[in-house]
Design an enzyme around this catalytic site. Structure first.
Site, mmCIF file in Angstrom:
data_model
loop_
_atom_site.group_PDB
_atom_site.id
_atom_site.type_symbol
_atom_site.label_atom_id
_atom_site.label_comp_id
_atom_site.label_asym_id
_atom_site.label_seq_id
_atom_site.Cartn_x
_atom_site.Cartn_y
_atom_site.Cartn_z
ATOM 1 N N GLY A 72 19.898 5.841 -52.401
ATOM 2 C CA GLY A 72 18.189 4.745 -52.342
ATOM 3 C C GLY A 72 18.323 3.698 -53.011
ATOM 4 C CB THR A 73 19.254 3.418 -57.087
ATOM 5 O OG1 THR A 73 18.306 3.860 -56.712
ATOM 6 C CG2 THR A 73 20.170 2.201 -57.645
ATOM 7 C CG ASN A 152 8.017 4.966 -56.426
ATOM 8 O OD1 ASN A 152 8.067 4.098 -55.931
ATOM 9 N ND2 ASN A 152 8.334 5.326 -58.244
ATOM 10 C CD GLN A 180 8.486 8.352 -53.113
ATOM 11 O OE1 GLN A 180 8.214 9.725 -52.543
ATOM 12 N NE2 GLN A 180 9.652 8.525 -54.393
ATOM 13 C CB SER A 200 17.124 8.216 -51.154
ATOM 14 O OG SER A 200 17.717 8.640 -52.012
ATOM 15 C CG HIS A 202 17.286 12.510 -53.927
ATOM 16 N ND1 HIS A 202 15.908 13.235 -54.901
ATOM 17 C CD2 HIS A 202 18.043 11.032 -54.278
ATOM 18 C CE1 HIS A 202 16.032 11.703 -55.345
ATOM 19 N NE2 HIS A 202 16.605 10.605 -54.973
ATOM 20 C CB THR A 238 36.714 8.415 -49.659
ATOM 21 O OG1 THR A 238 38.170 8.004 -50.519
ATOM 22 C CG2 THR A 238 37.204 9.238 -48.615
ATOM 23 C CB CYS A 326 5.583 8.218 -73.457
ATOM 24 S SG CYS A 326 4.833 8.293 -74.471
#
Ligand code: PLP
Length: 403
Positions: A72-73, A152, A180, A200, A202, A238, A326
């Site tokens: 996705g990125t 997301n 998403q 994406s 995954h 490839t 955090c």
């Protein structure tokens, strides 16, 4: 409940057994290079062709409109930088929203540093972009609108078809990050009025490291990776054949299961949200209550921190996530929650449960049993109470969390 109850499907999903079965022969038997002329190469190329048709089928697109990427990125980056390079002489203004994934917002930020102007549209308290804001922001030099399909963190689904219609009327390309949503709710590209759409593997029970960008016929992008001219010159290198085959299999499976799973998961999501609101005081649901992904239950428990809750949930076998990051001394609450107008001190208390195909009612009952005493225990130790001057659980002295 001894095993881990995995309620973090927005982060990643397990590879479906059918997907793994489809992929394995492309490691063990048909491992040729799809660019090779010989039989082994042709077998790999055939596998890719089938996968391209399968992914296109899920989007109601044409196979040649699918460009495989590493995820996705990369798909987001190709859409944004590719458009910016193609249209650099026509204009350098891009419109986006305040709640995008960093794959979009950081790409836009990088363009801003190189001289592009970026308009970042606000969202309302429910997390929705107003299509009229898009209309008002479009200028003669606007070359791209990029607004995500569903968020997301809070799962809010944007009025993409309406925004797309506005863009089309204005002659501006429209990209949506649908990472998403693809495989979870219908994503027919023509009805959504999009020119580009990222997905994406995954996130839909396919493998990691593979994704795709839908690029409408007629939209010409400048490639961002140069080499042997793979993917019709748009993305050289490839190809990840087993991954691509897996993505295709995941698309087929999603098409079969989407409607029944969305109904089943939405009922469990509502049971979880209603049950938590009922059992835990000072807890509220984040994001639009109905215009949201069927599997997303995101909440805020006031006066305590999301991370502390996550650790305790993990200790009793529940995997969830928190909207706030955090890390090493800096406490940055989620930009999504802040954009929705949630006060910084409450944004730290966010929790996200995202359900999946394997989620059962017994698991939801277990969460409903485990979370209330966890919250009660943490609140008993917290210096922050209703009416108190609340901040980051005492870890920070001011409301400036930028550092
Ligand atoms: N966009 C959204 C909305 C996401 O949720 C994610 C992943 O969390 C991405 C983009 C990035 O996708 P990938 O992990 O395939 O690079």
């Amino acid at each position: 409940m001894p095993q881990t109850i995995y309620l973090d499907h927005a982060a990643t999903t397990p590879v479906a057994p059918e997907v793994l079965t489809a992929m394995l022969p492309y490691y063990t038997e048909m491992w040729g290079n799809p660019s090779s002329i010989h039989r082994a190469g042709r077998q790999a190329a055939d596998g890719m062709d089938e996968a391209r048709a399968q992914v296109a089928g899920l989007l109601n697109a044409l196979p040649k409109e699918i460009v495989f990427t590493s995820g996705g990125t990369e798909a987001d980056n190709l859409a944004i930088f590719g458009t910016a390079m193609t249209k650099a002489d026509a204009g350098r203004h891009i419109i986006t929203s305040a709640i995008e994934h960093h794959a979009v917002s950081h790409a836009c930020e990088a363009l801003r540093r190189r001289g592009w102007e970026i308009t970042t549209l606000p969202v309302n308290g429910a997390g929705l972009v107003d299509p009229d804001d898009v209309r008002a922001a479009i200028r003669p030099d606007t070359v791209l609108v990029t607004i995500m399909h569903a968020n997301n963190e809070v799962g809010v689904i944007q009025p993409i078809a309406d925004i797309g219609a506005i863009c089309r009327e204005a002659g501006v390309w429209f990209h949506t990050d649908a990472v998403q949503t693809v495989g979870h709710i219908p994503t027919p590209v023509n009805e959504l009025n999009v020119d580009m759409l990222s997905l994406s593997g995954h996130k839909l029970y396919g493998p990691k490291g593979v994704g795709a960008l839908y690029v409408r016929r007629g939209v010409r992008l400048v490639p961002q990776i140069y080499g042997g001219g793979h993917e019709r010159n748009l993305r050289s290198g490839t190809e990840n054949v087993p991954g691509i085959v897996g993505l295709g299999a995941a698309a087929v499976l999603a098409q079969q299961e989407m409607v029944s799973e969305a109904t089943r998961q939405a009922a469990l999501r509502d049971k979880l949200l209603d049950g938590l609101v009922e059992r835990i005081p000072d807890l509220f649901v984040t994001g639009h209550r109905t215009q949201r992904l069927p599997n997303n239950a995101s909440i805020i428990t006031k006066y305590i921190e999301g991370e502390a809750q996550l650790l305790r949930l993990d200790a009793v076998g529940i995997a969830a996530s928190s909207g706030s990051a955090c890390t090493s001394g800096s406490l940055d609450p989620s930009h999504v929650l802040l954009a929705m107008g949630i006060p910084v001190e409450f944004a730290h208390g966010s929790l996200r449960f995202t359900l999946g195909r394997g989620t059962t009612e017994a698991e939801i009952d277990y969460v409903l049993e485990q979370l209330p005493p966890i919250v009660e225990g943490l609140r008993a130790m917290s210096p922050f109470k209703p009416g108190a001057d609340v901040c980051c659980g005492g870890l920070c002295a001011s409301s400036d969390h930028s550092g």
